[in-house]
Write a protein that holds these residues in place. Structure first.
Motif, PDB file in Angstrom:
ATOM      1  N   VAL A 233       0.829  -1.151   0.083  1.00  0.00           N
ATOM      2  CA  VAL A 233       0.125  -0.080   0.069  1.00  0.00           C
ATOM      3  C   VAL A 233       0.869   1.222   0.078  1.00  0.00           C
ATOM      4  O   VAL A 233       1.694   1.613   1.060  1.00  0.00           O
ATOM      5  CB  VAL A 233      -0.882   0.018   1.216  1.00  0.00           C
ATOM      6  CG1 VAL A 233      -1.706   1.372   1.074  1.00  0.00           C
ATOM      7  CG2 VAL A 233      -1.858  -1.146   1.223  1.00  0.00           C
ATOM      8  N   VAL A 234       0.784   1.937  -0.952  1.00  0.00           N
ATOM      9  CA  VAL A 234       1.851   3.331  -1.333  1.00  0.00           C
ATOM     10  C   VAL A 234       1.310   4.427  -0.529  1.00  0.00           C
ATOM     11  O   VAL A 234       1.885   5.096   0.415  1.00  0.00           O
ATOM     12  CB  VAL A 234       1.716   3.540  -2.800  1.00  0.00           C
ATOM     13  CG1 VAL A 234       2.619   4.880  -2.830  1.00  0.00           C
ATOM     14  CG2 VAL A 234       2.315   2.503  -3.604  1.00  0.00           C
ATOM     15  N   GLY A 235       0.111   4.572  -0.531  1.00  0.00           N
ATOM     16  CA  GLY A 235      -0.629   5.425   0.431  1.00  0.00           C
ATOM     17  C   GLY A 235      -1.902   5.729   0.199  1.00  0.00           C
ATOM     18  O   GLY A 235      -2.500   5.299  -1.030  1.00  0.00           O
ATOM     19  N   GLN A 236      -2.772   6.719   0.933  1.00  0.00           N
ATOM     20  CA  GLN A 236      -4.063   7.095   0.572  1.00  0.00           C
ATOM     21  C   GLN A 236      -4.141   8.357  -0.333  1.00  0.00           C
ATOM     22  O   GLN A 236      -3.324   9.051   0.135  1.00  0.00           O
ATOM     23  CB  GLN A 236      -5.203   6.931   1.612  1.00  0.00           C
ATOM     24  CG  GLN A 236      -4.615   7.765   2.774  1.00  0.00           C
ATOM     25  CD  GLN A 236      -5.627   7.627   3.952  1.00  0.00           C
ATOM     26  OE1 GLN A 236      -6.732   7.835   3.848  1.00  0.00           O
ATOM     27  NE2 GLN A 236      -5.045   7.219   5.288  1.00  0.00           N
ATOM     28  N   LEU A 237      -5.050   8.633  -1.054  1.00  0.00           N
ATOM     29  CA  LEU A 237      -5.200   9.818  -1.844  1.00  0.00           C
ATOM     30  C   LEU A 237      -5.814  10.892  -1.165  1.00  0.00           C
ATOM     31  O   LEU A 237      -6.876  10.844  -0.517  1.00  0.00           O
ATOM     32  CB  LEU A 237      -5.938   9.676  -2.857  1.00  0.00           C
ATOM     33  CG  LEU A 237      -5.472   8.413  -4.063  1.00  0.00           C
ATOM     34  CD1 LEU A 237      -6.251   8.209  -5.124  1.00  0.00           C
ATOM     35  CD2 LEU A 237      -3.935   9.043  -4.436  1.00  0.00           C
ATOM     36  N   SER A 283     -10.558  -3.662  10.542  1.00  0.00           N
ATOM     37  CA  SER A 283      -9.698  -3.034  11.454  1.00  0.00           C
ATOM     38  C   SER A 283      -8.215  -2.968  11.066  1.00  0.00           C
ATOM     39  O   SER A 283      -7.318  -2.290  11.317  1.00  0.00           O
ATOM     40  CB  SER A 283      -9.642  -3.943  12.852  1.00  0.00           C
ATOM     41  OG  SER A 283      -9.432  -5.167  12.646  1.00  0.00           O
ATOM     42  N   ASP A 284      -7.620  -3.640  10.101  1.00  0.00           N
ATOM     43  CA  ASP A 284      -6.354  -3.708   9.318  1.00  0.00           C
ATOM     44  C   ASP A 284      -6.311  -2.616   8.597  1.00  0.00           C
ATOM     45  O   ASP A 284      -5.233  -1.972   8.510  1.00  0.00           O
ATOM     46  CB  ASP A 284      -6.204  -4.895   8.355  1.00  0.00           C
ATOM     47  CG  ASP A 284      -5.970  -6.201   9.248  1.00  0.00           C
ATOM     48  OD1 ASP A 284      -5.687  -6.143  10.607  1.00  0.00           O
ATOM     49  OD2 ASP A 284      -5.879  -7.421   8.721  1.00  0.00           O
ATOM     50  N   ALA A 285      -7.463  -1.806   8.104  1.00  0.00           N
ATOM     51  CA  ALA A 285      -7.240  -0.994   7.110  1.00  0.00           C
ATOM     52  C   ALA A 285      -7.240   0.587   8.125  1.00  0.00           C
ATOM     53  O   ALA A 285      -8.246   1.372   7.777  1.00  0.00           O
ATOM     54  CB  ALA A 285      -8.292  -0.783   6.164  1.00  0.00           C
ATOM     55  N   VAL A 286      -6.528   0.694   8.885  1.00  0.00           N
ATOM     56  CA  VAL A 286      -6.617   1.927  10.054  1.00  0.00           C
ATOM     57  C   VAL A 286      -5.657   3.152   9.668  1.00  0.00           C
ATOM     58  O   VAL A 286      -5.585   4.178  10.124  1.00  0.00           O
ATOM     59  CB  VAL A 286      -6.257   1.482  11.170  1.00  0.00           C
ATOM     60  CG1 VAL A 286      -7.458   0.722  11.687  1.00  0.00           C
ATOM     61  CG2 VAL A 286      -5.254   0.652  11.725  1.00  0.00           C
ATOM     62  N   SER A 287      -4.355   2.746   8.927  1.00  0.00           N
ATOM     63  CA  SER A 287      -3.397   3.830   8.612  1.00  0.00           C
ATOM     64  C   SER A 287      -2.787   3.474   7.352  1.00  0.00           C
ATOM     65  O   SER A 287      -2.290   2.588   6.767  1.00  0.00           O
ATOM     66  CB  SER A 287      -2.541   3.621   9.862  1.00  0.00           C
ATOM     67  OG  SER A 287      -1.348   4.622   9.670  1.00  0.00           O
ATOM     68  N   ALA A 288      -2.569   4.586   6.712  1.00  0.00           N
ATOM     69  CA  ALA A 288      -1.645   4.608   5.451  1.00  0.00           C
ATOM     70  C   ALA A 288      -1.233   6.122   5.238  1.00  0.00           C
ATOM     71  O   ALA A 288      -2.122   7.071   5.365  1.00  0.00           O
ATOM     72  CB  ALA A 288      -2.380   4.189   4.250  1.00  0.00           C
ATOM     73  N   PRO A 289      -0.187   6.524   4.736  1.00  0.00           N
ATOM     74  CA  PRO A 289       0.329   7.847   4.441  1.00  0.00           C
ATOM     75  C   PRO A 289      -0.582   8.357   3.419  1.00  0.00           C
ATOM     76  O   PRO A 289      -0.920   7.831   2.349  1.00  0.00           O
ATOM     77  CB  PRO A 289       1.769   7.555   4.072  1.00  0.00           C
ATOM     78  CG  PRO A 289       1.903   6.316   3.453  1.00  0.00           C
ATOM     79  CD  PRO A 289       0.963   5.334   4.135  1.00  0.00           C
ATOM     80  N   VAL A 290      -0.780   9.629   3.629  1.00  0.00           N
ATOM     81  CA  VAL A 290      -1.606  10.353   2.720  1.00  0.00           C
ATOM     82  C   VAL A 290      -0.623  11.048   1.780  1.00  0.00           C
ATOM     83  O   VAL A 290       0.330  11.948   1.808  1.00  0.00           O
ATOM     84  CB  VAL A 290      -2.366  11.561   3.335  1.00  0.00           C
ATOM     85  CG1 VAL A 290      -3.173  12.436   2.367  1.00  0.00           C
ATOM     86  CG2 VAL A 290      -3.244  10.939   4.606  1.00  0.00           C
ATOM     87  N   LEU A 291      -1.035  10.817   0.389  1.00  0.00           N
ATOM     88  CA  LEU A 291      -0.242  11.369  -0.801  1.00  0.00           C
ATOM     89  C   LEU A 291      -0.987  12.806  -1.305  1.00  0.00           C
ATOM     90  O   LEU A 291      -2.168  12.691  -1.712  1.00  0.00           O
ATOM     91  CB  LEU A 291      -0.476  10.445  -2.028  1.00  0.00           C
ATOM     92  CG  LEU A 291       0.091   9.064  -1.439  1.00  0.00           C
ATOM     93  CD1 LEU A 291      -0.120   7.887  -2.933  1.00  0.00           C
ATOM     94  CD2 LEU A 291       1.603   8.941  -1.056  1.00  0.00           C
ATOM     95  N   ARG A 292      -0.276  13.769  -1.093  1.00  0.00           N
ATOM     96  CA  ARG A 292      -0.680  15.152  -1.525  1.00  0.00           C
ATOM     97  C   ARG A 292      -0.115  15.900  -2.448  1.00  0.00           C
ATOM     98  O   ARG A 292       1.054  15.269  -2.790  1.00  0.00           O
ATOM     99  CB  ARG A 292      -0.784  16.068   0.001  1.00  0.00           C
ATOM    100  CG  ARG A 292      -1.524  15.370   1.189  1.00  0.00           C
ATOM    101  CD  ARG A 292      -1.457  16.657   2.345  1.00  0.00           C
ATOM    102  NE  ARG A 292      -1.676  15.928   3.570  1.00  0.00           N
ATOM    103  CZ  ARG A 292      -3.183  15.922   3.674  1.00  0.00           C
ATOM    104  NH1 ARG A 292      -4.000  16.363   2.937  1.00  0.00           N
ATOM    105  NH2 ARG A 292      -3.634  15.265   4.822  1.00  0.00           N
TER     106      ARG A 292
END
Length: 292
Positions: A233-237, A283-292
């Motif tokens: 998972v690279v990050g969330q948008l 619950s596993d999908a709780v954190s991913a860096p935000v890509l801005r």
């Protein structure tokens, strides 16, 4: 999973659904709630809705039914977030598990104009004004975030911003808000690849046809953890989801059930059931860096 049918639950249902009888057409479209402008309100008496088959609630979803929304490609088993939500909504409406039937409803067909062969559909369908032209939506049952996944050894895996994704070959499933996030948020230099299903998209990622995929965040964690383990998972948008986008249950345009179904979803949010089911299944999908 179905809730106990206690007197307290019945009282909560009666109060919440009585309000739907008189107020289902007055909800604010911007809030993500459903509308039923042309079908008229139904009597929301538990188990007495004007369903396609009297006494039974037909629920639609796609096949295959993907993790973590469902489990073992068996929507009827009550496992996975959306299966559990569907049964919880059914219980609020007065339909125990044995009175719920499942029908196959391909993603694109569920949101197309025309009569449906389900009473409501649950299939990670994001509420949008465009889709509201063809179907009704319930209140939102899940706040959506979009995410990017890429093979660990690809240049896309090191992306830390939207600018880093501009030259990346991206892909997503046709007709999804994941695809809209690519064109509207990332805006890559090349048109995205479009696939008929996530299975085809995952195969394209593995064989190098695309460098990265955009999917919702829980699906991203499941794909990288169980299906394409050589991906990350690279990050969330940024600006894609995060409270502004919600999944809703899909109903016929002008359905008499819309107000009752929305009231049931609202009651599940108020009593904490939706939060509990999200914690249990996502619950596993709780954190991913935000890509801005």
């Amino acid at each position: 999973m179905p809730l106990p049918r206690t007197s307290a639950v019945a009282a909560l249902l009666a109060g919440a659904l009585l309000a739907a009888v008189t107020g289902c057409a007055a909800q604010d479209p911007a809030s993500g709630t459903g509308t039923s402008a042309s079908g008229g309100a139904a009597d929301c008496s538990p188990g007495g809705l004007p369903t396609r088959t009297a006494g039974t609630l037909a629920v639609g979803t796609d096949k295959p039914a993907y993790e973590p929304w469902f489990s073992e490609d068996r929507p009827e088993n009550g496992k996975g977030f959306e299966s559990a939500v569907a049964y919880a909504v059914a219980a609020k409406l007065g339909y125990p598990k044995e009175k719920v039937s499942w029908v196959v409803a391909p993603f694109g067909r569920a949101t197309a104009p025309g009569p449906k062969d389900f009473d409501f559909d649950v299939n990670q369908v994001s509420i949008s004004d465009e889709r509201r032209q063809a179907v009704d939506f319930s209140s939102g049952y899940y706040d959506v975030r979009q995410a990017v996944i890429a093979l660990k050894d690809s240049k896309a895996a090191s992306a830390r911003s939207l600018a880093d994704l501009k030259g990346v070959r991206l892909g997503a499933q046709v007709g999804t808000t994941s695809l809209e996030a690519i064109t509207g948020t990332v805006r890559p230099s090349a048109p995205p690849a479009v696939f008929d299903s996530n299975d085809l998209a995952k195969a394209a990622l593995r064989n190098g046809q695309v460098e990265a995929l955009v999917v919702d965040l829980p699906t991203a964690f499941y794909i990288t953890g169980a299906e394409v383990t050589e991906a990350v998972v690279v990050g969330q948008l940024a600006g894609a989801g995060g409270g502004g986008e919600q999944f809703g249950l899909v109903l016929d345009k002008g359905s008499r059930l819309t107000g009752c179904v929305s009231a049931a979803v609202d009651a599940l949010r108020t009593d904490g059931t939706l939060a509990r089911l999200e914690q249990e299944w996502l619950s596993d999908a709780v954190s991913a860096p935000v890509l801005r």
